[in-house]
Design an enzyme around this catalytic site. Sequence first.
Site, PDB file in Angstrom:
ATOM      1  NE  ARG A  30       1.027   1.633  -9.390  1.00 41.06           N
ATOM      2  CZ  ARG A  30       1.406   2.611  -8.582  1.00 41.06           C
ATOM      3  NH1 ARG A  30       2.698   2.795  -8.347  1.00 41.06           N
ATOM      4  NH2 ARG A  30       0.522   3.413  -8.019  1.00 41.06           N
ATOM      5  CG  HIS A  89       5.558  -0.239  -3.600  1.00 45.01           C
ATOM      6  ND1 HIS A  89       4.599  -0.861  -4.368  1.00 45.01           N
ATOM      7  CD2 HIS A  89       5.438   1.086  -3.882  1.00 45.01           C
ATOM      8  CE1 HIS A  89       3.934   0.046  -5.076  1.00 45.01           C
ATOM      9  NE2 HIS A  89       4.431   1.237  -4.788  1.00 45.01           N
TER      10      HIS A  89
END
Length: 310
Positions: free
Chosen positions: A225, A273
Amino acid sequence: MKILFASAHDSDPQSWIAPLQALVPQAEIHNWVDAGPSIGAQLAVVWNPPADIFLRETDLRAVFNLGAGVDALFKLPGFTEALRVVRLEDAGMAVQMAEYAAYALLRASRRFGDYESQQEKRLWKPLPDIQRKDWPVGVMGMGVMGARVAQTLAGLDYPVAGWSRSGKDLPGVEKFAGRGQLPSFLARSRVLINTLPLTDETRGILCRDTLQQLLPGAHVVNVGRGEHLVEADLLALLESGRLEGATLDVFCQEPLPQEHPFWQHPRVTITPHVAAASLREASIAQVAGNINRYLRGEPLSGVVARGRGY
């Protein structure tokens, strides 16, 4: 039984709802409608759902998340301790994560970035052969993703170690466990690959204090993350030469702002991502299986332990 489907990332919700409905025929599956009334759903299947989902659907008993990361759900208003959260455990993501990690490792160790620069200059110049022993890999997080990454890279004959809260025994992978063994794990790692879940304990774990403990010429790969990484610390260590490079797939703010220094940094590789996407067919099968087990009163797989956050 009413089930709500709510995803901000899919322009065609029926491509999820129709096959889910076919696999769970005893339930009614409804799509989220903005500003609509509550449907009295008992279960929800979500990915980045609307912020008011738990305020509007107050009868929810369990939430099935179409991804491995669940930290964002806990922050939504109306989320209660009584709600069970069930995450995807793989759904085709682990092999993608392993591919991404292998790409980042090989690009650094085999100096493929340098060959790309040489091609631009039409320069034919073989670089020195590598010694894998000089490129020890450290994988942070030994869940489904991290374990697949570690085993894949060990299969390429790189020395690989795994670090996690409780440790995990994997063939060919050196085990480190707990905060007490983190310094030893970092000190033997030249390529650090983060696959940790985001919790209060892991937020900011990739910071100056930890990253400067890595071997000289180290590379950082973050596929966990964005909030795991203190971005200013990484930039400072790259500028000072303490770190050699970074491959980053996740960021504190996404999309990454146009003015962010990562975009044009010569030793930072960025992807948007995409390291591991949950595959639709596999995700639907896993979620439907869990929902059917829930309806039969059987144990579920992938239930998030609230105290750990994963």
